[in-house]
Design a protein around this motif. Structure first.
Motif, PDB file in Angstrom:
ATOM      1  N   ILE A  88     -54.158  52.130 -19.030  1.00 15.69           N
ATOM      2  CA  ILE A  88     -55.388  52.374 -19.806  1.00 15.69           C
ATOM      3  C   ILE A  88     -56.130  51.065 -20.035  1.00 15.69           C
ATOM      4  CG2 ILE A  88     -56.259  53.092 -22.071  1.00 15.69           C
ATOM      5  CD1 ILE A  88     -53.810  55.084 -22.107  1.00 15.69           C
ATOM      6  N   PHE A  89     -55.397  50.008 -20.430  1.00 16.36           N
ATOM      7  CA  PHE A  89     -56.026  48.709 -20.668  1.00 16.36           C
ATOM      8  C   PHE A  89     -56.648  48.160 -19.386  1.00 16.36           C
ATOM      9  CE2 PHE A  89     -52.581  47.870 -24.126  1.00 16.36           C
ATOM     10  CZ  PHE A  89     -53.261  48.690 -25.014  1.00 16.36           C
ATOM     11  N   ASN A  90     -55.892  48.213 -18.289  1.00 14.87           N
ATOM     12  CA  ASN A  90     -56.389  47.670 -17.020  1.00 14.87           C
ATOM     13  C   ASN A  90     -57.650  48.400 -16.562  1.00 14.87           C
ATOM     14  OD1 ASN A  90     -54.254  45.882 -16.909  1.00 14.87           O
ATOM     15  ND2 ASN A  90     -53.034  47.110 -15.504  1.00 14.87           N
ATOM     16  N   ALA A  91     -57.621  49.724 -16.652  1.00 15.19           N
ATOM     17  CA  ALA A  91     -58.772  50.514 -16.208  1.00 15.19           C
ATOM     18  C   ALA A  91     -59.997  50.225 -17.069  1.00 15.19           C
ATOM     19  CB  ALA A  91     -58.424  52.001 -16.255  1.00 15.19           C
ATOM     20  N   ALA A  92     -59.805  50.122 -18.378  1.00 13.96           N
ATOM     21  CA  ALA A  92     -60.927  49.869 -19.281  1.00 13.96           C
ATOM     22  C   ALA A  92     -61.588  48.529 -19.001  1.00 13.96           C
ATOM     23  CB  ALA A  92     -60.460  49.935 -20.731  1.00 13.96           C
ATOM     24  N   ASN A  93     -60.782  47.519 -18.706  1.00 15.59           N
ATOM     25  CA  ASN A  93     -61.336  46.183 -18.485  1.00 15.59           C
ATOM     26  C   ASN A  93     -62.085  46.050 -17.161  1.00 15.59           C
ATOM     27  OD1 ASN A  93     -60.929  44.593 -20.799  1.00 15.59           O
ATOM     28  ND2 ASN A  93     -58.752  44.338 -20.331  1.00 15.59           N
ATOM     29  N   LYS A  94     -61.936  47.031 -16.286  1.00 14.62           N
ATOM     30  CA  LYS A  94     -62.655  47.006 -15.008  1.00 14.62           C
ATOM     31  C   LYS A  94     -64.049  47.623 -15.105  1.00 14.62           C
ATOM     32  CE  LYS A  94     -58.438  47.267 -12.204  1.00 14.62           C
ATOM     33  NZ  LYS A  94     -57.638  48.124 -11.277  1.00 14.62           N
ATOM     34  N   MET A  95     -64.359  48.239 -16.239  1.00 17.79           N
ATOM     35  CA  MET A  95     -65.598  49.001 -16.369  1.00 17.79           C
ATOM     36  C   MET A  95     -66.693  48.216 -17.103  1.00 17.79           C
ATOM     37  SD  MET A  95     -64.631  51.818 -14.934  1.00 17.79           S
ATOM     38  CE  MET A  95     -62.996  51.840 -14.176  1.00 17.79           C
ATOM     39  N   ASP A  96     -67.934  48.489 -16.743  1.00 18.70           N
ATOM     40  CA  ASP A  96     -69.081  47.984 -17.490  1.00 18.70           C
ATOM     41  C   ASP A  96     -69.695  49.149 -18.261  1.00 18.70           C
ATOM     42  OD1 ASP A  96     -68.978  45.303 -16.589  1.00 18.70           O
ATOM     43  OD2 ASP A  96     -69.924  45.897 -14.699  1.00 18.70           O
ATOM     44  N   GLY A  97     -70.082  48.891 -19.515  1.00 19.66           N
ATOM     45  CA  GLY A  97     -70.705  49.941 -20.318  1.00 19.66           C
ATOM     46  C   GLY A  97     -69.720  50.786 -21.087  1.00 19.66           C
ATOM     47  N   LEU A  98     -68.497  50.300 -21.220  1.00 19.13           N
ATOM     48  CA  LEU A  98     -67.445  51.058 -21.890  1.00 19.13           C
ATOM     49  C   LEU A  98     -66.719  50.151 -22.892  1.00 19.13           C
ATOM     50  CD1 LEU A  98     -64.768  53.242 -20.085  1.00 19.13           C
ATOM     51  CD2 LEU A  98     -64.047  51.360 -21.549  1.00 19.13           C
TER      52      LEU A  98
ATOM     53  N   ASN B  96     -49.957  41.672 -25.572  1.00 20.15           N
ATOM     54  CA  ASN B  96     -49.400  40.896 -24.459  1.00 20.15           C
ATOM     55  C   ASN B  96     -49.505  41.633 -23.122  1.00 20.15           C
ATOM     56  OD1 ASN B  96     -48.720  38.651 -25.990  1.00 20.15           O
ATOM     57  ND2 ASN B  96     -46.633  39.364 -26.404  1.00 20.15           N
ATOM     58  N   MET B  97     -49.780  42.935 -23.172  1.00 20.49           N
ATOM     59  CA  MET B  97     -49.963  43.697 -21.937  1.00 20.49           C
ATOM     60  C   MET B  97     -51.346  43.450 -21.322  1.00 20.49           C
ATOM     61  SD  MET B  97     -48.464  47.409 -23.058  1.00 20.49           S
ATOM     62  CE  MET B  97     -46.935  47.542 -23.987  1.00 20.49           C
ATOM     63  N   LEU B  98     -52.253  42.865 -22.093  1.00 17.84           N
ATOM     64  CA  LEU B  98     -53.622  42.697 -21.647  1.00 17.84           C
ATOM     65  C   LEU B  98     -53.776  41.481 -20.755  1.00 17.84           C
ATOM     66  CD1 LEU B  98     -55.540  43.272 -25.015  1.00 17.84           C
ATOM     67  CD2 LEU B  98     -55.047  44.959 -23.260  1.00 17.84           C
ATOM     68  N   THR B  99     -54.569  41.630 -19.714  1.00 16.87           N
ATOM     69  CA  THR B  99     -54.981  40.474 -18.923  1.00 16.87           C
ATOM     70  C   THR B  99     -56.300  39.937 -19.463  1.00 16.87           C
ATOM     71  OG1 THR B  99     -56.070  41.976 -17.359  1.00 16.87           O
ATOM     72  CG2 THR B  99     -53.813  41.292 -16.847  1.00 16.87           C
ATOM     73  N   SER B 100     -57.006  40.785 -20.224  1.00 18.00           N
ATOM     74  CA  SER B 100     -58.287  40.413 -20.819  1.00 18.00           C
ATOM     75  C   SER B 100     -58.594  41.395 -21.946  1.00 18.00           C
ATOM     76  CB  SER B 100     -59.394  40.487 -19.752  1.00 18.00           C
ATOM     77  OG  SER B 100     -60.673  40.497 -20.354  1.00 18.00           O
ATOM     78  N   GLU B 101     -59.385  40.937 -22.928  1.00 21.27           N
ATOM     79  CA  GLU B 101     -59.844  41.836 -23.989  1.00 21.27           C
ATOM     80  C   GLU B 101     -61.344  42.072 -23.877  1.00 21.27           C
ATOM     81  OE1 GLU B 101     -58.443  41.415 -27.972  1.00 21.27           O
ATOM     82  OE2 GLU B 101     -56.524  40.561 -27.354  1.00 21.27           O
ATOM     83  N   LYS B 102     -61.849  41.940 -22.664  1.00 20.37           N
ATOM     84  CA  LYS B 102     -63.282  42.058 -22.406  1.00 20.37           C
ATOM     85  C   LYS B 102     -63.884  43.323 -23.007  1.00 20.37           C
ATOM     86  CE  LYS B 102     -66.112  43.278 -18.450  1.00 20.37           C
ATOM     87  NZ  LYS B 102     -66.047  43.587 -17.010  1.00 20.37           N
ATOM     88  N   ASN B 103     -63.245  44.455 -22.773  1.00 18.35           N
ATOM     89  CA  ASN B 103     -63.787  45.741 -23.239  1.00 18.35           C
ATOM     90  C   ASN B 103     -62.893  46.411 -24.280  1.00 18.35           C
ATOM     91  OD1 ASN B 103     -65.991  45.603 -21.479  1.00 18.35           O
ATOM     92  ND2 ASN B 103     -64.852  46.576 -19.820  1.00 18.35           N
ATOM     93  N   ILE B 104     -61.977  45.648 -24.878  1.00 19.39           N
ATOM     94  CA  ILE B 104     -60.956  46.257 -25.725  1.00 19.39           C
ATOM     95  C   ILE B 104     -61.012  45.704 -27.149  1.00 19.39           C
ATOM     96  CG2 ILE B 104     -58.471  46.579 -26.047  1.00 19.39           C
ATOM     97  CD1 ILE B 104     -58.204  46.459 -22.982  1.00 19.39           C
ATOM     98  N   ILE B 105     -60.987  46.608 -28.108  1.00 22.42           N
ATOM     99  CA  ILE B 105     -61.036  46.247 -29.524  1.00 22.42           C
ATOM    100  C   ILE B 105     -59.851  46.880 -30.227  1.00 22.42           C
ATOM    101  CG2 ILE B 105     -62.371  46.412 -31.666  1.00 22.42           C
ATOM    102  CD1 ILE B 105     -64.869  46.876 -29.810  1.00 22.42           C
ATOM    103  N   PHE B 106     -59.004  46.065 -30.841  1.00 25.20           N
ATOM    104  CA  PHE B 106     -57.888  46.578 -31.624  1.00 25.20           C
ATOM    105  C   PHE B 106     -58.315  46.734 -33.083  1.00 25.20           C
ATOM    106  CE2 PHE B 106     -55.432  45.425 -27.996  1.00 25.20           C
ATOM    107  CZ  PHE B 106     -54.223  46.117 -28.084  1.00 25.20           C
ATOM    108  N   THR B 107     -57.956  47.866 -33.689  1.00 22.63           N
ATOM    109  CA  THR B 107     -58.200  48.055 -35.113  1.00 22.63           C
ATOM    110  C   THR B 107     -56.902  47.787 -35.872  1.00 22.63           C
ATOM    111  OG1 THR B 107     -57.550  50.389 -35.225  1.00 22.63           O
ATOM    112  CG2 THR B 107     -59.823  49.904 -34.563  1.00 22.63           C
ATOM    113  N   ASP B 108     -56.999  47.770 -37.181  1.00 17.31           N
ATOM    114  CA  ASP B 108     -55.807  47.709 -38.016  1.00 17.31           C
ATOM    115  C   ASP B 108     -55.042  49.020 -37.854  1.00 17.31           C
ATOM    116  OD1 ASP B 108     -54.405  48.262 -40.832  1.00 17.31           O
ATOM    117  OD2 ASP B 108     -54.669  46.095 -40.611  1.00 17.31           O
ATOM    118  N   SER B 109     -53.727  48.953 -37.879  1.00 20.27           N
ATOM    119  CA  SER B 109     -52.930  50.167 -37.677  1.00 20.27           C
ATOM    120  C   SER B 109     -53.071  51.161 -38.824  1.00 20.27           C
ATOM    121  CB  SER B 109     -51.450  49.798 -37.495  1.00 20.27           C
ATOM    122  OG  SER B 109     -50.956  49.146 -38.641  1.00 20.27           O
TER     123      SER B 109
END
Length: 201
Positions: free
Chosen positions: A48-58, A75-88
């Motif tokens: 899911i992380f890998n696929a999300a980081n490959k997209m523009d506009g998401l 630590n599973m991420l190669t990038s946080e370009k398109n990914i936002i973590f919230t508080d649990s």
């Protein structure tokens, strides 16, 4: 789950999400280590992380499970370009209201997403059993690999969420009518029994 336009905008502002982005909420999961040999959630998280980081506009919002080790997930991420973590501990219902698409791995929050009429993605890799109760409803997209997740994301960005989710609406309505809306006063009990059944698998 109530879809309130002012609350949606407030949530997007808090997370710094552009209004023209497709917002995908991933309700992440916690898995006991002893189950990893036959049912590994980390494979799906990475995909899911890998696929999300490959997209523009998401933008992918990740709502960690309260018991999940967030550092391990990051630590599973190669990038946080398109990914936002919230508080649990954030209220997932507000995030569901603000998202266009919901991703779950068997969480009962999927019911909230159905009630809010969201397009739902339920990845199932290998022998992942925790989503069987959702798969039986035929009310979600079910990618079986990272490539299939990518293809779904591309289709969402090229087409429209509304067009894609139309075909799932009858099955979603049937599921929530049977699970939640029966006028017998036992909706909470059914959901509790479902959660207990999942925990025992």
């Amino acid at each position: 789950v109530r879809v309130n336009s002012s609350l949606i905008q407030k949530t997007k502002n808090q997370l710094d999400i552009p209004n023209d982005s497709v917002v995908i909420l991933f309700a992440s999961t916690y898995q006991q280590k002893e189950y990893a040999s036959f049912s590994n959630s980390d494979l799906m998280k990475k995909a899911i992380f890998n696929a999300a980081n490959k997209m523009d506009g998401l933008k992918l919002i990740v709502k960690p499970h309260p018991l999940e080790n967030v550092d391990e997930a990051r630590n599973m991420l190669t990038s946080e370009k398109n990914i936002i973590f919230t508080d649990s501990n954030v209220d997932i219902r507000n995030l569901i209201s603000a998202c266009d698409v919901f991703i779950g791995l068997g969480t009962t929050a999927t019911i909230d997403a159905m009630i809010a009429k969201k397009l739902i993605i339920c990845p199932v890799f290998g022998d992942w059993i925790w989503s069987d109760w959702i798969l039986e409803s035929e009310s979600t997209l079910v990618p079986r690999s990272e490539k299939e997740i990518e293809e779904i994301f591309i289709n969402i960005l090229r087409s429209s969420v509304e067009k894609i989710k139309v075909s799932f609406q009858p099955a979603q309505e049937k599921f929530i009518n049977e699970m939640v809306y029966k006028p017998d006063g036992f909706s909470s009990k059914r959901i509790s029994q479902l959660a207990h059944k999942l925990a025992k698998k």
